[in-house]
Design an enzyme around this catalytic site. Structure first.
Site, PDB file in Angstrom:
ATOM      1  N   ASP A 115     -10.544  77.370  31.186  1.00 27.52           N
ATOM      2  CA  ASP A 115      -9.838  77.094  32.449  1.00 27.52           C
ATOM      3  C   ASP A 115      -9.910  75.607  32.758  1.00 27.52           C
ATOM      4  OD1 ASP A 115      -9.621  79.819  32.656  1.00 27.52           O
ATOM      5  OD2 ASP A 115     -11.367  80.022  33.963  1.00 27.52           O
ATOM      6  N   GLU A 130     -19.738  88.156  36.081  1.00 24.80           N
ATOM      7  CA  GLU A 130     -18.612  88.744  36.820  1.00 24.80           C
ATOM      8  C   GLU A 130     -18.747  90.261  36.849  1.00 24.80           C
ATOM      9  OE1 GLU A 130     -15.224  86.996  34.742  1.00 24.80           O
ATOM     10  OE2 GLU A 130     -15.230  85.245  36.064  1.00 24.80           O
ATOM     11  N   LEU A 143     -17.078  79.625  41.305  1.00 21.16           N
ATOM     12  CA  LEU A 143     -15.849  79.743  42.091  1.00 21.16           C
ATOM     13  C   LEU A 143     -14.818  80.483  41.256  1.00 21.16           C
ATOM     14  CD1 LEU A 143     -15.458  78.915  44.959  1.00 21.16           C
ATOM     15  CD2 LEU A 143     -14.294  76.864  44.233  1.00 21.16           C
ATOM     16  N   ASP A 144     -14.868  81.814  41.356  1.00 23.20           N
ATOM     17  CA  ASP A 144     -13.966  82.625  40.542  1.00 23.20           C
ATOM     18  C   ASP A 144     -12.579  82.645  41.182  1.00 23.20           C
ATOM     19  OD1 ASP A 144     -13.612  84.816  38.390  1.00 23.20           O
ATOM     20  OD2 ASP A 144     -12.719  85.607  40.215  1.00 23.20           O
ATOM     21  N   ASP A 146     -20.912  82.868  38.730  1.00 27.30           N
ATOM     22  CA  ASP A 146     -19.583  82.273  38.583  1.00 27.30           C
ATOM     23  C   ASP A 146     -19.360  81.514  39.883  1.00 27.30           C
ATOM     24  OD1 ASP A 146     -16.209  83.543  37.840  1.00 27.30           O
ATOM     25  OD2 ASP A 146     -17.003  81.534  38.267  1.00 27.30           O
ATOM     26  N   ASP A 182     -14.587  73.760  41.593  1.00 28.28           N
ATOM     27  CA  ASP A 182     -15.429  74.499  40.645  1.00 28.28           C
ATOM     28  C   ASP A 182     -16.704  73.726  40.351  1.00 28.28           C
ATOM     29  OD1 ASP A 182     -14.205  76.837  39.951  1.00 28.28           O
ATOM     30  OD2 ASP A 182     -13.180  76.065  38.202  1.00 28.28           O
ATOM     31  N   GLU A 185     -20.648  80.076  34.533  1.00 27.95           N
ATOM     32  CA  GLU A 185     -19.418  80.030  33.738  1.00 27.95           C
ATOM     33  C   GLU A 185     -19.050  78.581  33.436  1.00 27.95           C
ATOM     34  OE1 GLU A 185     -15.488  81.201  35.439  1.00 27.95           O
ATOM     35  OE2 GLU A 185     -15.226  82.187  33.505  1.00 27.95           O
ATOM     36  N   GLU A 186     -19.468  77.667  34.300  1.00 32.55           N
ATOM     37  CA  GLU A 186     -19.064  76.262  34.127  1.00 32.55           C
ATOM     38  C   GLU A 186     -20.007  75.478  33.226  1.00 32.55           C
ATOM     39  OE1 GLU A 186     -15.908  77.267  36.452  1.00 32.55           O
ATOM     40  OE2 GLU A 186     -16.236  75.578  35.096  1.00 32.55           O
TER      41      GLU A 186
HETATM   42  P1  P6P Z   1      -4.682  87.260  35.295  1.00 34.23           P
HETATM   43  C1  P6P Z   1      -8.975  84.407  37.926  1.00 34.23           C
HETATM   44  O1  P6P Z   1      -8.537  83.428  37.013  1.00 34.23           O
HETATM   45  C2  P6P Z   1      -9.661  85.510  37.123  1.00 34.23           C
HETATM   46  O2  P6P Z   1     -10.711  84.997  36.398  1.00 34.23           O
HETATM   47  C3  P6P Z   1     -10.131  86.609  38.063  1.00 34.23           C
HETATM   48  O3  P6P Z   1     -10.535  86.117  39.284  1.00 34.23           O
HETATM   49  C4  P6P Z   1      -8.912  87.489  38.162  1.00 34.23           C
HETATM   50  O4  P6P Z   1      -9.235  88.846  38.403  1.00 34.23           O
HETATM   51  C5  P6P Z   1      -8.255  87.340  36.783  1.00 34.23           C
HETATM   52  O5  P6P Z   1      -8.716  86.095  36.254  1.00 34.23           O
HETATM   53  C6  P6P Z   1      -6.768  87.292  36.885  1.00 34.23           C
HETATM   54  O6  P6P Z   1      -6.272  87.178  35.562  1.00 34.23           O
HETATM   55  O7  P6P Z   1      -4.568  87.278  33.785  1.00 34.23           O
HETATM   56  O8  P6P Z   1      -4.213  88.562  35.914  1.00 34.23           O
HETATM   57  O9  P6P Z   1      -4.100  86.050  35.955  1.00 34.23           O
END
Ligand code: P6P
Length: 340
Positions: free
Chosen positions: A66, A281, A119-120, A117, A72, A95-96
C-alpha cells in the site's frame, strides 16, 4: 454510559474489571490505558487530516504494497511510542514495519506483545471515509533473559489476552475484549475521555447485512460464489440480506457487530491467500467477535486456531453472525476448491 451526572470512563471500567481478578498486577490494565492514549492522539490527527499538510501519501510503500499515507506513519509511530517506554511491552509488530520492533536496549522490556494495524483502510483517508486501528495483545513466550522477537509475535489468535479496535467514524469509538465480553467506549472530545457507551456487546446470530467486494466475483471459486449468492438472493434457510460494503474493514466489521451481519474477504485469483492479514487484522477481530457471540473462519477453520508462520501472513476471512458464518463454513468445507 451516563447515569445522570455519573459517567463511566474507560479507566474506571478497566479498573473495575481488574478488581474481578485479585491476582491481576494491573500491567494489562495500564497497557490498555496506553492504547487509549494512542487512540486519542491518532483521533485528533485523523479529525484534522483535511486541515493540515499531513494529508496525502508519504511516498513509501509498506509490506502490503500500500502506498503509505502520512497518517499511517504517524499512527504507526504513535502506537509504538505509547507502549515501548512503559516497561509493559517487550516487542511490537505492525503492518507498517517489515520486522518486529523489540523494545530498545536500555529500556525495560515487559511481558506483553502488541501487534497492530495502525490505520487500516488508509486509502479512505483522503476521501473522509471511516478508518480504524486494530490491536492484538499477547504474552511473551520467550525467556525474559533473551531478546523478544518474532517467536513472541507468531502465536495463534486463541492465545490473545486482549484485542480490539478504534473506529474513527462519525464519533471515535474504542471496542475491546480481554475475554470477559466486548465493551464499547465513545470518545468525548470535550473532556478527552472514552466513556462507556456499549457495555457487553453481543452480535445477533443471523445478520441483516452481507459485506463483500462483489467486483471480485469472477475471481472467486464456485463455492464462494454460491455462498455470496445465497446471502444476496437467499438459499434454503438463508434469507436474502442487504449489501453494505464500505471498503474499510473496521467500519464494515463494527456495523455488522452491532447490527448483525457477515463480512467476507475470500481468497481470489488476485489474492490466493486472501487480502487481509492474520496477526493484526483477522486475529484480533476474531477474538472480539467470538466474545460477542459471533464466529470467524478462513472459510473453513476457526481464525483463532490458525498458527501463523509469517508475521504478515494473509488469510481469507469470513466473520460475523455465527449462523451465517456456520452456513458459509458448511458450504466451503464440503466443496473446498483451491484457488488457481
Ligand atoms: P478491497 C482497506 O484497504 C482494506 O485493507 C480493508 O480495510 C478493507 O476491508 C479491504 O482492504 C478492502 O479491500 O479489495 O475491497 O478494496
Amino acid at each position: 454510559m451516563v447515569h445522570g451526572s455519573e459517567v463511566i470512563t474507560i479507566e474506571r471500567f478497566i479498573m473495575e474489571q481488574e478488581r474481578l481478578y485479585p491476582e491481576a498486577t494491573g500491567e494489562l490494565s495500564n497497557l490498555l490505558y496506553d492504547v487509549c492514549l494512542a487512540a486519542k492522539i491518532i483521533s485528533r490527527h485523523v479529525r484534522r487530516a483535511g486541515l493540515t499538510d499531513i494529508l496525502g501519501a508519504a511516498g513509501a510503500v509498506n509490506v502490503s504494497g500500500d502506498l503509505q499515507q502520512k497518517l499511517d506513519l504517524f499512527a504507526n509511530e504513535t502506537v509504538r511510542n505509547s507502549v515501548h517506554h512503559t516497561g509493559r511491552v517487550c516487542v511490537t509488530a505492525s503492518e507498517e514495519d517489515q520486522v518486529p520492533m523489540p523494545v530498545p536496549p536500555g529500556k525495560p522490556a515487559g511481558k506483553y506483545v502488541v501487534l497492530y494495524d495502525p490505520l487500516d483502510g488508509s486509502t479512505n483517508i483522503d476521501v473522509n471515509v471511516s478508518i480504524g486501528t486494530i490491536f492484538s495483545i499477547h504474552k511473551r513466550v520467550t525467556k525474559r533473559s533473551s531478546p523478544a522477537g518474532l517467536a513472541d509475535c507468531l502465536q495463534a489468535g486463541k492465545k490473545q489476552v486482549a484485542a480490539g479496535y478504534i473506529l474513527y467514524g462519525s464519533s471515535t469509538m474504542l471496542v475491546y475484549t480481554t475475554g470477559q465480553g466486548v465493551h464499547g467506549f465513545t470518545l468525548d472530545p470535550t473532556i478527552g475521555e472514552f466513556l462507556l457507551s456499549h457495555p457487553n456487546i453481543t452480535t445477533p446470530p443471523v445478520g441483516k447485512y452481507y459485506s463483500v467486494n462483489e467486483s471480485n466475483w469472477n475471481r472467486w471459486t464456485p463455492p464462494v460464489q454460491r455462498v455470496v449468492g445465497a446471502f444476496k438472493n437467499g438459499e434454503g434457510k438463508v434469507q436474502p440480506k442487504n449489501a453494505r460494503y464500505i471498503g474499510s474493514l473496521v467500519a464494515d466489521f463494527h456495523r455488522n457487530l452491532i447490527s448483525g451481519g457477515i463480512f467476507l474477504y475470500p481468497a481470489d485469483t488476485n489474492h490466493p491467500q486472501g487480502k487481509l492479514r492474520l496477526l493484526y487484522e483477522a486475529g484480533p477481530l476474531a477474538f472480539v467477535v467470538e466474545q460477542a457471540g459471533g464466529r470467524a473462519t478462513d472459510g473453513c477453520r476457526s481464525i483463532l486456531d490458525i498458527v501463523p508462520a509469517d508475521l504478515h501472513q494473509h488469510t481469507p476471512l469470513v466473520i460475523g453472525s455465527k449462523d451465517d458464518v456456520a452456513y458459509a463454513a458448511r458450504v466451503l468445507s464440503a466443496e473446498a476448491v483451491p484457488v488457481k
